[in-house]
Design a protein around this motif. Structure first.
Motif, PDB file in Angstrom:
ATOM      1  N   PRO A  35       0.801  -1.227   0.000  1.00 57.35           N
ATOM      2  CA  PRO A  35       0.000   0.000   0.000  1.00 57.35           C
ATOM      3  C   PRO A  35       0.833   1.277   0.000  1.00 57.35           C
ATOM      4  CG  PRO A  35      -0.932  -1.610   1.521  1.00 57.35           C
ATOM      5  CD  PRO A  35       0.383  -2.170   1.062  1.00 57.35           C
ATOM      6  N   GLU A  36       2.001   1.232   0.641  1.00 58.09           N
ATOM      7  CA  GLU A  36       2.850   2.419   0.718  1.00 58.09           C
ATOM      8  C   GLU A  36       3.730   2.584  -0.515  1.00 58.09           C
ATOM      9  OE1 GLU A  36       5.326  -0.864   1.328  1.00 58.09           O
ATOM     10  OE2 GLU A  36       3.366  -0.423   2.211  1.00 58.09           O
ATOM     11  N   GLY A  37       3.728   1.604  -1.419  1.00 58.96           N
ATOM     12  CA  GLY A  37       4.477   1.706  -2.671  1.00 58.96           C
ATOM     13  C   GLY A  37       5.749   0.895  -2.735  1.00 58.96           C
ATOM     14  N   GLN A  38       6.203   0.317  -1.614  1.00 54.54           N
ATOM     15  CA  GLN A  38       7.414  -0.513  -1.597  1.00 54.54           C
ATOM     16  C   GLN A  38       7.089  -1.907  -2.148  1.00 54.54           C
ATOM     17  OE1 GLN A  38      10.853  -0.186  -0.472  1.00 54.54           O
ATOM     18  NE2 GLN A  38      10.914  -2.184  -1.468  1.00 54.54           N
ATOM     19  N   THR A  39       7.932  -2.418  -3.008  1.00 53.60           N
ATOM     20  CA  THR A  39       7.720  -3.747  -3.561  1.00 53.60           C
ATOM     21  C   THR A  39       8.230  -4.822  -2.608  1.00 53.60           C
ATOM     22  OG1 THR A  39       7.775  -3.016  -5.855  1.00 53.60           O
ATOM     23  CG2 THR A  39       8.315  -5.311  -5.448  1.00 53.60           C
ATOM     24  N   VAL A  40       7.459  -5.882  -2.501  1.00 53.32           N
ATOM     25  CA  VAL A  40       7.747  -7.020  -1.633  1.00 53.32           C
ATOM     26  C   VAL A  40       7.790  -8.279  -2.490  1.00 53.32           C
ATOM     27  CG1 VAL A  40       6.836  -8.449   0.261  1.00 53.32           C
ATOM     28  CG2 VAL A  40       6.639  -5.953   0.363  1.00 53.32           C
ATOM     29  N   GLU A  41       8.722  -9.170  -2.172  1.00 53.36           N
ATOM     30  CA  GLU A  41       8.695 -10.500  -2.770  1.00 53.36           C
ATOM     31  C   GLU A  41       8.310 -11.514  -1.705  1.00 53.36           C
ATOM     32  OE1 GLU A  41      11.292 -13.955  -5.055  1.00 53.36           O
ATOM     33  OE2 GLU A  41      12.308 -12.090  -4.473  1.00 53.36           O
ATOM     34  N   GLU A  42       7.441 -12.430  -2.069  1.00 52.99           N
ATOM     35  CA  GLU A  42       7.116 -13.580  -1.244  1.00 52.99           C
ATOM     36  C   GLU A  42       7.489 -14.844  -2.010  1.00 52.99           C
ATOM     37  OE1 GLU A  42       3.171 -11.776   1.034  1.00 52.99           O
ATOM     38  OE2 GLU A  42       2.946 -13.422  -0.385  1.00 52.99           O
TER      39      GLU A  42
END
Length: 273
Positions: free
Chosen positions: A130-137
């Motif tokens: 939501p804040e714009g940072q990309t996450v990998e799972e």
């Protein structure tokens, strides 16, 4: 659009679509048909599209939706919309090479601001929070669609960012199915340490994770092919620009066709076309 509402929905739908795709991928056989533009389409494309589009329309009925597999949606005009490629890399899927992805993105004022790219055969999921940072799972077998918080079906979950590039030893990623002499000619303008091939929107994600520095695309793509990967790369600190003049790649074009482009980490010193 409330991003806190959007992200759990597109993450859930990407996993559900990925599960459906893998059911077909792991079956003994599946039909392959040709679309009017001679590109292939399978039951997996169609099933994933039906699942995602119905889910998005139920959750966000006021938002315009453009999806590759529904030609009527290509008539939508505007610069703010949801855009879907339910199975990017159909050729990779058909040949059982694993480099295919589910792609869902939000475009706002011509810019992909949030997106999810899921590679179900590789258990790798990339999304902008939501804040714009990309996450990998990294998901384990039997991944479900629980909320984003860490659960027993997530083997790894962490923010990702582009690498600090060394222009004397760049890592390049290019298309597996569409690489040609024009692409190689452009790549040869750089000092390249290593060059790899990958299918679908995974190429954006490899730049986003720092596994590559630059992905040049000298070939035809559509906005649904690139929007989610574009959002993922932007959220990791990367950029996507036109190949010809290095201006930002924009979305909402009349025919949804992209010009040639370059996706890259910002330390890369771009060469002229």
């Amino acid at each position: 659009m409330n991003y806190n509402d959007l992200i759990p929905v597109i993450r859930r739908l990407s996993i559900e679509a990925g599960n459906k795709i893998m059911e077909i991928y792991n079956s003994d056989d599946f039909d392959v048909k040709q679309k009017s533009d001679d590109s292939p389409v399978t039951a997996a494309d169609e099933a994933a599209d039906a699942l995602i589009s119905s889910g998005l329309r139920a959750a966000f009925p006021e938002m315009a939706l453009v999806t590759e597999e529904q030609a009527d949606s290509h008539k939508i005009k505007g610069d703010t919309f949801l855009i879907v490629d339910p199975l990017d890399g159909t050729k990779e899927f058909i040949h059982r090479r694993g480099d295919f992805t589910v792609n869902i993105a939000l475009v706002e004022k011509g810019v992909p601001t949030r997106g999810v790219v899921y590679a179900p055969a590789k258990n790798r999921l990339f999304y902008t929070g939501p804040e714009g940072q990309t996450v990998e799972e990294v998901l384990v077998a039997g991944a479900d669609t629980h909320p984003i918080e860490f659960n027993e079906h997530i083997a790894m979950q962490e923010p990702i960012s582009v690498r600090k590039s060394d222009n004397d030893a760049l890592e390049v990623v290019a298309s597996k199915s569409h690489r040609d002499q024009a692409t190689d000619d452009y790549i040869n303008k750089y000092n390249v340490k290593d060059s790899k091939s990958a299918g679908s929107s995974l190429k954006f994600c490899l730049v986003a994770t720092g596994e590559a520095d630059i992905y040049p695309r000298v070939g035809r793509t559509m906005e649904w092919d690139t929007a989610a990967g574009h959002a993922v790369l932007t959220g990791a600190g990367g950029k996507v620009v036109r190949f010809d003049d290095h201006t930002p790649l924009v979305y909402g074009k009349d025919d949804y066709a992209n010009p040639f482009f370059i996706a890259y980490a910002p330390d890369v010193e771009l060469k002229e076309a």
